[in-house]
Design a protein around this motif. Structure first.
Motif, PDB file in Angstrom:
ATOM      1  N   THR A   1      -8.468   2.915   1.892  1.00  0.00           N
ATOM      2  CA  THR A   1      -7.156   2.518   1.412  1.00  0.00           C
ATOM      3  C   THR A   1      -7.278   1.235   0.602  1.00  0.00           C
ATOM      4  OG1 THR A   1      -4.854   2.156   2.073  1.00  0.00           O
ATOM      5  CG2 THR A   1      -6.530   1.113   3.437  1.00  0.00           C
ATOM      6  N   VAL A   2      -6.268   0.977  -0.194  1.00  0.00           N
ATOM      7  CA  VAL A   2      -6.171  -0.281  -0.940  1.00  0.00           C
ATOM      8  C   VAL A   2      -4.966  -1.032  -0.400  1.00  0.00           C
ATOM      9  CG1 VAL A   2      -5.770  -1.325  -3.201  1.00  0.00           C
ATOM     10  CG2 VAL A   2      -7.277   0.666  -2.997  1.00  0.00           C
ATOM     11  N   GLN A   3      -5.173  -2.306  -0.117  1.00  0.00           N
ATOM     12  CA  GLN A   3      -4.099  -3.145   0.408  1.00  0.00           C
ATOM     13  C   GLN A   3      -3.990  -4.412  -0.445  1.00  0.00           C
ATOM     14  OE1 GLN A   3      -1.875  -2.668   3.018  1.00  0.00           O
ATOM     15  NE2 GLN A   3      -0.946  -4.553   2.275  1.00  0.00           N
ATOM     16  N   GLU A   4      -2.785  -4.666  -0.917  1.00  0.00           N
ATOM     17  CA  GLU A   4      -2.534  -5.894  -1.667  1.00  0.00           C
ATOM     18  C   GLU A   4      -1.970  -6.934  -0.727  1.00  0.00           C
ATOM     19  OE1 GLU A   4      -0.402  -5.489  -5.336  1.00  0.00           O
ATOM     20  OE2 GLU A   4      -1.310  -3.535  -5.726  1.00  0.00           O
ATOM     21  N   TYR A   5      -2.679  -8.046  -0.623  1.00  0.00           N
ATOM     22  CA  TYR A   5      -2.217  -9.202   0.121  1.00  0.00           C
ATOM     23  C   TYR A   5      -1.762 -10.232  -0.909  1.00  0.00           C
ATOM     24  CZ  TYR A   5      -4.603  -7.166   4.166  1.00  0.00           C
ATOM     25  OH  TYR A   5      -5.002  -6.323   5.179  1.00  0.00           O
ATOM     26  N   PRO A   6      -1.004 -11.250  -0.504  1.00  0.00           N
ATOM     27  CA  PRO A   6      -0.531 -12.234  -1.488  1.00  0.00           C
ATOM     28  C   PRO A   6      -1.666 -12.875  -2.302  1.00  0.00           C
ATOM     29  CG  PRO A   6       0.600 -12.541   0.591  1.00  0.00           C
ATOM     30  CD  PRO A   6      -0.466 -11.495   0.825  1.00  0.00           C
TER      31      PRO A   6
ATOM     32  N   THR B   1      -6.560  -8.466  -3.296  1.00  0.00           N
ATOM     33  CA  THR B   1      -6.442  -7.021  -3.114  1.00  0.00           C
ATOM     34  C   THR B   1      -7.749  -6.531  -2.506  1.00  0.00           C
ATOM     35  OG1 THR B   1      -4.948  -6.810  -4.982  1.00  0.00           O
ATOM     36  CG2 THR B   1      -6.068  -4.807  -4.266  1.00  0.00           C
ATOM     37  N   VAL B   2      -7.633  -5.709  -1.465  1.00  0.00           N
ATOM     38  CA  VAL B   2      -8.794  -5.247  -0.715  1.00  0.00           C
ATOM     39  C   VAL B   2      -8.862  -3.723  -0.757  1.00  0.00           C
ATOM     40  CG1 VAL B   2      -9.769  -5.094   1.619  1.00  0.00           C
ATOM     41  CG2 VAL B   2      -8.752  -7.225   0.846  1.00  0.00           C
ATOM     42  N   HIS B   3     -10.057  -3.192  -1.026  1.00  0.00           N
ATOM     43  CA  HIS B   3     -10.335  -1.758  -0.874  1.00  0.00           C
ATOM     44  C   HIS B   3     -11.144  -1.629   0.408  1.00  0.00           C
ATOM     45  CE1 HIS B   3     -12.829   1.970  -1.912  1.00  0.00           C
ATOM     46  NE2 HIS B   3     -11.638   2.369  -1.516  1.00  0.00           N
ATOM     47  N   LEU B   4     -10.546  -1.026   1.434  1.00  0.00           N
ATOM     48  CA  LEU B   4     -11.168  -0.917   2.749  1.00  0.00           C
ATOM     49  C   LEU B   4     -11.551   0.525   3.035  1.00  0.00           C
ATOM     50  CD1 LEU B   4     -11.902  -2.068   5.564  1.00  0.00           C
ATOM     51  CD2 LEU B   4      -9.507  -1.731   6.212  1.00  0.00           C
TER      52      LEU B   4
ATOM     53  N   PRO C   1      -2.571  -5.162   8.009  1.00  0.00           N
ATOM     54  CA  PRO C   1      -1.946  -4.113   7.189  1.00  0.00           C
ATOM     55  C   PRO C   1      -2.907  -3.023   6.710  1.00  0.00           C
ATOM     56  CG  PRO C   1      -1.025  -6.228   6.606  1.00  0.00           C
ATOM     57  CD  PRO C   1      -2.160  -6.501   7.569  1.00  0.00           C
ATOM     58  N   ALA C   2      -4.093  -3.382   6.231  1.00  0.00           N
ATOM     59  CA  ALA C   2      -5.031  -2.364   5.739  1.00  0.00           C
ATOM     60  C   ALA C   2      -5.504  -1.457   6.862  1.00  0.00           C
ATOM     61  CB  ALA C   2      -6.221  -3.025   5.043  1.00  0.00           C
ATOM     62  N   ASP C   3      -5.822  -2.021   8.016  1.00  0.00           N
ATOM     63  CA  ASP C   3      -6.263  -1.225   9.160  1.00  0.00           C
ATOM     64  C   ASP C   3      -5.124  -0.330   9.657  1.00  0.00           C
ATOM     65  OD1 ASP C   3      -9.090  -2.491  10.310  1.00  0.00           O
ATOM     66  OD2 ASP C   3      -7.886  -3.904   9.170  1.00  0.00           O
ATOM     67  N   ARG C   4      -3.907  -0.838   9.631  1.00  0.00           N
ATOM     68  CA  ARG C   4      -2.737  -0.053  10.032  1.00  0.00           C
ATOM     69  C   ARG C   4      -2.574   1.168   9.115  1.00  0.00           C
ATOM     70  NH1 ARG C   4       0.633  -4.119  11.026  1.00  0.00           N
ATOM     71  NH2 ARG C   4       1.189  -4.351   8.846  1.00  0.00           N
ATOM     72  N   LYS C   5      -2.815   0.965   7.811  1.00  0.00           N
ATOM     73  CA  LYS C   5      -2.762   2.101   6.871  1.00  0.00           C
ATOM     74  C   LYS C   5      -3.809   3.148   7.228  1.00  0.00           C
ATOM     75  CE  LYS C   5      -1.100   0.384   2.418  1.00  0.00           C
ATOM     76  NZ  LYS C   5      -1.569   0.030   1.057  1.00  0.00           N
ATOM     77  N   LEU C   6      -5.019   2.697   7.569  1.00  0.00           N
ATOM     78  CA  LEU C   6      -6.078   3.634   7.928  1.00  0.00           C
ATOM     79  C   LEU C   6      -5.697   4.453   9.151  1.00  0.00           C
ATOM     80  CD1 LEU C   6      -9.266   1.440   7.389  1.00  0.00           C
ATOM     81  CD2 LEU C   6      -8.465   3.323   5.947  1.00  0.00           C
ATOM     82  N   LEU C   7      -5.058   3.812  10.125  1.00  0.00           N
ATOM     83  CA  LEU C   7      -4.632   4.534  11.325  1.00  0.00           C
ATOM     84  C   LEU C   7      -3.631   5.635  10.997  1.00  0.00           C
ATOM     85  CD1 LEU C   7      -4.311   1.766  14.052  1.00  0.00           C
ATOM     86  CD2 LEU C   7      -5.835   3.749  14.066  1.00  0.00           C
TER      87      LEU C   7
END
Length: 128
Positions: A68-73, A76-79, A114-120
């Motif tokens: 997933t990709v997560q944008e933090y303030p 931006t992280v691709h996890l 947030p990124a880990d939550r998306k993965l779940l």
């Protein structure tokens, strides 16, 4: 964008999760162990290295479960999350404020980054 990987480390019906320490992004939230991929390193090599550095364990990295990709303030992280098993050692807490083995069915009870939550939400935990 920063490339990051994490390990879904399973033992019986439990999975290892880690609580981020104070002073770091997402402090006090839970995550799967892992970290930033270094230049010249594959994602699987990264999680093997990170698990040794942060938990003192050797793991065998398996198949990719999700990404997933997560944008933090501030970034931006691709996890990418990989299935993994411990091949040697017992996890110790070197980097996190807490580590915990939790039943897979109870993962949703924890407040994840947030990124880990998306993965779940992406993976089918019942099939793992």
């Amino acid at each position: 964008m920063i490339e990051v990987c994490a390990a879904f480390i399973k033992k019986d019906d439990k999975v290892l999760i880690c609580k981020r320490p104070e002073g770091k992004n997402c402090a006090s939230l839970w995550e799967f162990p892992g970290g930033k991929i270094e230049p010249g390193e594959t994602a699987k090599q990264c999680i093997v290295r990170e698990c040794m550095e942060e938990l003192g364990i050797k793991i065998t990295a398996g198949r990719e479960l999700a990404d997933t990709v997560q944008e933090y303030p501030e970034i931006t992280v691709h996890l990418t999350l990989f299935y993994a098993e411990i091949s040697d050692g017992t996890p110790k807490d070197y980097e996190h404020s807490e580590i915990k083995w939790v039943c897979i069915k109870d993962l949703y009870k924890y407040e994840f980054c947030p990124a880990d939550r998306k993965l779940l939400k992406i993976i089918d935990i019942n099939s793992l």
